[in-house]
Design an enzyme around this catalytic site. Sequence first.
Site, PDB file in Angstrom:
ATOM      1  CG  HIS A  74      -0.233   0.101   2.532  1.00 38.60           C
ATOM      2  ND1 HIS A  74       0.275   1.294   3.027  1.00 38.60           N
ATOM      3  CD2 HIS A  74       0.062  -0.837   3.479  1.00 38.60           C
ATOM      4  CE1 HIS A  74       0.835   1.089   4.198  1.00 38.60           C
ATOM      5  NE2 HIS A  74       0.732  -0.199   4.508  1.00 38.60           N
ATOM      6  CD  GLU A 270       2.215  15.322 -16.987  1.00 39.54           C
ATOM      7  OE1 GLU A 270       1.378  16.095 -17.476  1.00 39.54           O
ATOM      8  OE2 GLU A 270       2.219  14.995 -15.778  1.00 39.54           O
ATOM      9  CG  HIS A 292      -2.326   8.751  -5.903  1.00 45.16           C
ATOM     10  ND1 HIS A 292      -1.192   8.808  -6.685  1.00 45.16           N
ATOM     11  CD2 HIS A 292      -1.894   8.354  -4.659  1.00 45.16           C
ATOM     12  CE1 HIS A 292      -0.134   8.480  -5.975  1.00 45.16           C
ATOM     13  NE2 HIS A 292      -0.526   8.182  -4.746  1.00 45.16           N
TER      14      HIS A 292
END
Length: 315
Positions: A74, A270, A292
């Site tokens: 995690h 990116e 995310h």
Amino acid sequence: MLLKRLALAALFSLSMVGCTTAPNTLAVNTTQKIIQYERNKSDLEIKSLTLASGDKMVYAENGNVTGEPLLLIHGFGGNKDNFTRIARQLEGYHLIIPDLLGFGASSKPMSADYRSEAQATRLHELLQAKGLASDIHVGGNSMGGAISVAYAAKYPKEVKSLWLVDSAGFWSAGIHEALAGATLENNPLLVNNNEDFYKMYDFVMYKPPYLPKSVKAVFAQERIANKELHAKILEQIVIDNVEERAKVIAQYKIPTLVVWGEQDQIIKPETVKLIKEIIPQSEVIMMPEVGHVPMVEALEKTADDYKAFREKLNK
């Protein structure tokens, strides 16, 4: 099914009550039952190991002991349950899902080294104790991605594949503009109160799964209680660059899948270009309308993509 209905009913009633301070006993007990229900659905059992340091590492393990082992790591502020729901989609593998030192139910020493190599060493100790250190597949999200890179670089002959999900540690790609002004005193990833947690929950994910505030408040308590420790850990990991170590992954041609949410506000999407330059053999999948934490936001697609990647390795 009855338990699921009861859980949903309890969630609804809790959302009507709301929570502006510490959660009440009903909220805590209900949340714990829901978490256990999800673990049971994913055939996960909670276990622990005392490390040589004396610290305790807690981990979840599924019952498929004949499957190829897959270590899932995690990210910052998370715990093993970040992978609990996707675990049922990955039931074909032997899953080992730890709470990293400093998080979840594992020990939280203030003075420990929380950089990627130290965490990787602890995870290797766990896998050695279980007899699973050789021929391991490794995957991680965010900070867990950086630890995955460190693990593969330190034990390259033991790692069969790598799965990097919105990975931290490739810092020369630059800081996301959403975090450009963040400091340890003012950082959306550090939680001082329930409201901070609610904002962080929406900040980290593009389309976060619905949770009533009262349930979020239960999850917030660990982050609030460990804010000082988390600040120390964050201070360590934001300067812990894994790019040189990632070159070992390229050298050993370790098959690598890179997954990234296109709406990630924590680590720049990116970054995948830099990872592809360093690890040329890596396969990159960009996920639109995902932030995310793809394994939470789009768990079925994330799982399907990973299983397709693994199937190609067997051909």
